[in-house]
Write an enzyme that holds these catalytic residues in place. Structure first.
Site, mmCIF file in Angstrom:
data_model
loop_
_atom_site.group_PDB
_atom_site.id
_atom_site.type_symbol
_atom_site.label_atom_id
_atom_site.label_comp_id
_atom_site.label_asym_id
_atom_site.label_seq_id
_atom_site.Cartn_x
_atom_site.Cartn_y
_atom_site.Cartn_z
ATOM 1 N N GLN A 117 6.499 -65.972 -48.432
ATOM 2 C CA GLN A 117 6.987 -65.659 -49.786
ATOM 3 C C GLN A 117 6.103 -64.556 -50.380
ATOM 4 O O GLN A 117 4.896 -64.521 -50.103
ATOM 5 C CB GLN A 117 6.926 -66.911 -50.651
ATOM 6 C CG GLN A 117 7.899 -67.995 -50.213
ATOM 7 C CD GLN A 117 7.677 -69.295 -50.982
ATOM 8 O OE1 GLN A 117 7.700 -69.309 -52.199
ATOM 9 N NE2 GLN A 117 7.458 -70.374 -50.256
HETATM 10 N N1 GTP Z 1 20.479 -70.025 -37.218
HETATM 11 C C1 GTP Z 1 19.131 -70.052 -37.213
HETATM 12 N N2 GTP Z 1 18.482 -70.461 -38.313
HETATM 13 C C2 GTP Z 1 17.124 -70.486 -38.266
HETATM 14 C C3 GTP Z 1 16.397 -70.093 -37.118
HETATM 15 N N3 GTP Z 1 15.085 -70.222 -37.388
HETATM 16 C C4 GTP Z 1 15.001 -70.694 -38.646
HETATM 17 N N4 GTP Z 1 16.222 -70.864 -39.168
HETATM 18 C C5 GTP Z 1 16.542 -71.360 -40.522
HETATM 19 O O1 GTP Z 1 16.023 -70.411 -41.449
HETATM 20 C C6 GTP Z 1 15.459 -71.075 -42.590
HETATM 21 C C7 GTP Z 1 13.987 -70.714 -42.750
HETATM 22 O O2 GTP Z 1 13.262 -71.177 -41.610
HETATM 23 P P1 GTP Z 1 11.673 -71.374 -41.634
HETATM 24 O O3 GTP Z 1 11.250 -71.639 -40.236
HETATM 25 O O4 GTP Z 1 11.260 -72.329 -42.679
HETATM 26 O O5 GTP Z 1 11.238 -69.896 -42.079
HETATM 27 P P2 GTP Z 1 9.758 -69.357 -42.394
HETATM 28 O O6 GTP Z 1 9.729 -67.962 -41.891
HETATM 29 O O7 GTP Z 1 8.748 -70.279 -41.832
HETATM 30 O O8 GTP Z 1 9.712 -69.339 -43.976
HETATM 31 P P3 GTP Z 1 8.414 -69.407 -44.952
HETATM 32 O O9 GTP Z 1 7.590 -70.573 -44.512
HETATM 33 O O10 GTP Z 1 8.966 -69.582 -46.337
HETATM 34 O O11 GTP Z 1 7.683 -68.114 -44.809
HETATM 35 C C8 GTP Z 1 15.688 -72.570 -42.338
HETATM 36 O O12 GTP Z 1 16.894 -72.950 -42.977
HETATM 37 C C9 GTP Z 1 15.828 -72.664 -40.827
HETATM 38 O O13 GTP Z 1 16.586 -73.788 -40.375
HETATM 39 C C10 GTP Z 1 17.123 -69.652 -35.966
HETATM 40 O O14 GTP Z 1 16.580 -69.264 -34.921
HETATM 41 N N5 GTP Z 1 18.497 -69.651 -36.077
#
Ligand code: GTP
Ligand code: MG
Length: 205
Positions: free
Chosen positions: A78
């Site tokens: 974020q």
């Molecule tokens: N379709 C799909 N959705 C994904 C994938 N990876 C993550 N998501 C979705 O994307 C959203 C964010 O995923 P996170 O893994 O929490 O993302 P992040 O980069 O860690 O986010 P922050 O911790 O806020 O920085 C969630 O709703 C997940 O289920 C993927 O490979 N495919």
């Protein structure tokens, strides 16, 4: 004599430990990717998608691949949390940067956050793996398209690779990690970090 033998034993049989930083803007899929890595490479199953929440602190994951131990540091993406990223640069052997390949409206934000990280002197020479993530989604762009779109400057002197991946179905992950281990083992930055930690290689002749 004992310490010489011990040193030789440690050198030959202990696994090298690498620190890999996982960055990217919020919702790029970093934590989901880390949990998938755990599922693929360790005995314990990573968290299911529906239990993963936006990251505020630091998530740590440890895996072993071939002769290497890797410690992953996954930070929150974020905007208000990105200033923390640089605290981890100095100790990182390499960087994995995730981009949601199915969300073009956020490519510009991803690009500028990556460029800012790459300009930081503490990340100099760190191998870079850029993942065009969420390839399971039908509208995801390919790694080549993302490469063209980002048109990153000043990457020439850095070892880097673009790869298509999905933290949901796991595609691209093994190839990416194998590549990363190989480049970290040969990287000048690894030598520098080892020297700083006081590691003295045993002479071969
Ligand atoms: N379709 C799909 N959705 C994904 C994938 N990876 C993550 N998501 C979705 O994307 C959203 C964010 O995923 P996170 O893994 O929490 O993302 P992040 O980069 O860690 O986010 P922050 O911790 O806020 O920085 C969630 O709703 C997940 O289920 C993927 O490979 N495919
Ligand atoms: Mg996260």
């Amino acid at each position: 004599m004992f310490s010489l033998m011990h040193g030789l034993w440690t050198y030959m049989f202990s696994k090298t430990e690498f620190h890999v930083l996982i960055l990217g803007i919020d919702k790029a899929g970093k934590t989901t990717f880390l949990e998938k890595l755990k599922t693929i490479y360790s005995i314990s199953e990573g968290l299911p998608h529906d239990r993963i929440v936006p990251t505020v602190g630091l998530n740590i994951g440890r895996i072993e691949v071939a002769n290497a131990k890797i410690v992953f540091w996954d930070l929150g993406g974020q905007p208000g949390l990105r200033s923390i990223w640089e605290k981890y640069y100095e100790e990182a052997h390499a960087l994995i940067y995730l981009i949601d390949a199915a969300c073009p409206s956020r490519f510009e934000d991803s690009k500028s956050a990556l460029e800012k990280a790459l300009r930081h002197e503490d990340l100099q020479g760190a191998p870079l793996l850029i993942l065009a993530n969420k390839q399971d989604l039908p509208n995801a762009v390919s790694a080549e398209e993302l490469d063209r779109y980002l048109d990153l400057k000043k990457l020439d002197e850095r070892v880097y690779m673009f790869e298509a991946a999905s933290g949901y179905d796991g595609r691209g992950i093994k190839e990416s990690i194998e590549w990363l281990v190989g480049v970290m083992e040969r990287s000048k930055r690894t030598e520098t970090l080892r020297a700083r930690a006081g590691y003295v290689p045993v002479p071969t002749s």
